[in-house]
Design a protein around this motif. Structure first.
Motif, PDB file in Angstrom:
ATOM      1  N   TYR A  17       6.173  -0.832   0.265  1.00 45.33           N
ATOM      2  CA  TYR A  17       5.914  -2.081  -0.441  1.00 45.33           C
ATOM      3  C   TYR A  17       5.766  -1.726  -1.918  1.00 45.33           C
ATOM      4  O   TYR A  17       5.243  -0.661  -2.268  1.00 45.33           O
ATOM      5  CB  TYR A  17       4.628  -2.732   0.058  1.00 45.33           C
ATOM      6  CG  TYR A  17       4.614  -3.018   1.545  1.00 45.33           C
ATOM      7  CD1 TYR A  17       5.425  -4.014   2.087  1.00 45.33           C
ATOM      8  CD2 TYR A  17       3.780  -2.309   2.411  1.00 45.33           C
ATOM      9  CE1 TYR A  17       5.408  -4.278   3.454  1.00 45.33           C
ATOM     10  CE2 TYR A  17       3.758  -2.561   3.771  1.00 45.33           C
ATOM     11  CZ  TYR A  17       4.578  -3.542   4.287  1.00 45.33           C
ATOM     12  OH  TYR A  17       4.577  -3.805   5.630  1.00 45.33           O
ATOM     13  N   GLY A  21       2.425  -9.359  -5.466  1.00 42.98           N
ATOM     14  CA  GLY A  21       2.111  -8.347  -4.468  1.00 42.98           C
ATOM     15  C   GLY A  21       0.766  -7.687  -4.653  1.00 42.98           C
ATOM     16  O   GLY A  21       0.562  -6.557  -4.204  1.00 42.98           O
ATOM     17  N   ARG A  59       5.052   1.719   4.267  1.00 44.67           N
ATOM     18  CA  ARG A  59       5.165   0.688   5.312  1.00 44.67           C
ATOM     19  C   ARG A  59       4.708   1.191   6.683  1.00 44.67           C
ATOM     20  O   ARG A  59       4.423   0.395   7.577  1.00 44.67           O
ATOM     21  CB  ARG A  59       6.616   0.207   5.404  1.00 44.67           C
ATOM     22  CG  ARG A  59       7.111  -0.509   4.149  1.00 44.67           C
ATOM     23  CD  ARG A  59       8.580  -0.904   4.300  1.00 44.67           C
ATOM     24  NE  ARG A  59       9.108  -1.518   3.086  1.00 44.67           N
ATOM     25  CZ  ARG A  59       9.087  -2.831   2.825  1.00 44.67           C
ATOM     26  NH1 ARG A  59       8.568  -3.653   3.726  1.00 44.67           N
ATOM     27  NH2 ARG A  59       9.587  -3.311   1.712  1.00 44.67           N
TER      28      ARG A  59
END
Length: 443
Positions: free
Chosen positions: A303, A312, A333
């Motif tokens: 990410y 985010g 991830r």
């Protein structure tokens, strides 16, 4: 006049600036916001929300009798004086590393010649054009810009307010038509007209068709909605946009695109730098370019929160209040083997102190036992593993933990290349090694 070439994050003697005295006076100790107001184009433009590039940051400051540069690279000019700020990781006379970062992050087709132009003005204009597809794509993601526009009509189908003065002027004697104005919410507005004019201008350059090949869909959207486009209206559209700059924070992507289009069209006839004291140029955030470049290499496994656009974000603490917002560069991830990675645009020996505390805090927050610092390596140094200590000196039981460590993992930057294509060939090999080593570490 030959340009003065310096490197980012470097210390330079004051006497080295003797041949660019006017330019020196205009940029010394000036903040990025000050330079932006004078017409310098900053990329990315969200400097007020950037952790790496703040509006109060300078590109050239006086410290202890020396001049020091920061994370900014690019080209500046004033009259006949020129300043080129190169990457400190480039060992060539020409900055192939900087050119390569731009070509990868901005997705510039290989056919575009990224070799340094002997004419500094042409180089700046070319780089402005190179930015256009990227900013167009980012802006279109927000949706097509729609705005109220006021159109004038003179017919029998009245649907707005009657313009008495224009009606008397145009329709005397009366022949059945009425002059009126109608305010409509339209895509065919002054901003998208400006984008259309920029598209048509770039198409006529030697590299235009290939440069725009990656944004064909976005261009078609602009062409479809700007049905009143006329090349003769270009100056009128430019003037309207100068008077009506995009202000709303929601459309900051369109604000950046608008600024870029105005610069490109203003300089279409070689007007860049007109005037003895006119400051001009284009500046890039080296740390941002490096982070986005690393994301292209390893992004599928991570990410990637973005601090500049405030997207985010994660929170350190529970609760509804926005306290302790954090933006790790990369969060693995793999839930069972969480990894934190931090892109650092600095040499391995400069990764220290607060850098360690930041990544360790992120590792603690996400229950990660492995952290990485991903940096450019131009000195041939090997990766370095640092194991976290446990115990305390007071109890004389300090020892290295076997399960928690951080790794300084460098991507080797080619140092001895005779041309840009040779640099590209070598760094492609190094990218493969970098990703391979990284995958091995994860397993």
């Amino acid at each position: 006049m030959d340009p003065l070439r310096v490197k980012d994050n470097s210390t330079i003697e004051k006497k080295d600036f003797y041949k660019i005295k006017n330019l020196e006076a205009k940029i010394l100790n000036k903040t990025l916001k000050d330079l932006e107001k004078e017409g310098i184009f900053l990329f990315p433009q969200i400097i007020s929300e950037s952790q790496d590039v703040e509006g109060s940051q300078t590109i050239l400051r006086m410290e202890d009798g020396y001049y020091k540069t920061g994370n900014i690279m690019g080209f500046l000019g004033c009259g006949l004086e020129r300043l080129i700020i190169k990457s400190r990781f480039s060992k060539n006379d020409e900055d192939y590393f900087f050119q390569y970062l731009l070509s990868r992050v901005l997705d510039i087709p290989n056919v575009v010649n990224m070799e340094t132009d002997s004419n500094n003005e042409n180089r700046i204009i070319n780089y402005l054009c190179f930015l256009f597809p990227y900013l167009l794509k980012v802006a279109i993601r927000k949706g097509i810009f729609k705005q109220y526009v006021c159109n004038e009509y003179n017919d029998s189908n009245v649907k707005g307010s009657i313009d008495i003065a224009r009606h008397i002027k145009c329709n005397t004697p009366f022949v059945g038509r009425i002059a009126y104005k109608q305010r409509t919410f339209s895509y065919d507005n002054y901003l998208l007209q400006l984008v259309r004019h920029t598209i048509e201008f770039i198409k006529n350059t030697s590299f235009g068709n290939m440069l725009l090949s990656n944004v064909k869909m976005e261009i078609q959207l602009i062409v479809d909605v700007t049905f009143t486009y006329s090349v003769q209206d270009r100056q009128i559209i430019i003037n309207k946009n100068k008077k009506n700059l995009v202000r709303h924070a929601y459309y900051h992507e369109y604000r950046a695109l608008q600024n870029l289009c105005l610069l490109i069209l203003h300089n279409q006839k070689g007007q860049i730098g007109v005037g003895h004291n006119k400051l001009y140029g284009i500046l890039f955030d080296g740390a941002w370019l490096w982070e986005e470049y690393i994301n292209l290499l390893i992004g599928k496994d991570f990410y990637h929160p973005k601090n500049k656009s405030r997207s985010g974000s994660e929170q350190l603490f529970s609760g509804n209040r926005q306290q302790g917002l954090i933006y790790p560069d990369f969060i693995g991830r793999d839930v069972n083997n969480r990894i934190i990675a931090d892109a650092k645009y600095k040499p391995i020996d400069n990764i220290r102190s607060k850098d360690y505390l930041q990544v360790l805090a992120y590792m603690f927050r996400f229950d990660a036992k492995i952290g990485y610092y991903l940096y450019p390596e131009s000195m041939g140094k090997d990766s370095e593993q640092l194991r976290l200590n446990q115990g305390t000196k007071h109890e004389q039981n300090v020892s290295a933990r076997e399960d928690i460590y951080v790794m300084k993992c460098g991507l080797e930057i080619p140092c001895h290349t005779s041309n840009y294509q040779e640099f590209v060939d070598k760094i492609k090999i190094n990218e493969h090694k970098f990703k391979s080593n990284f995958s091995n570490m994860q397993s």
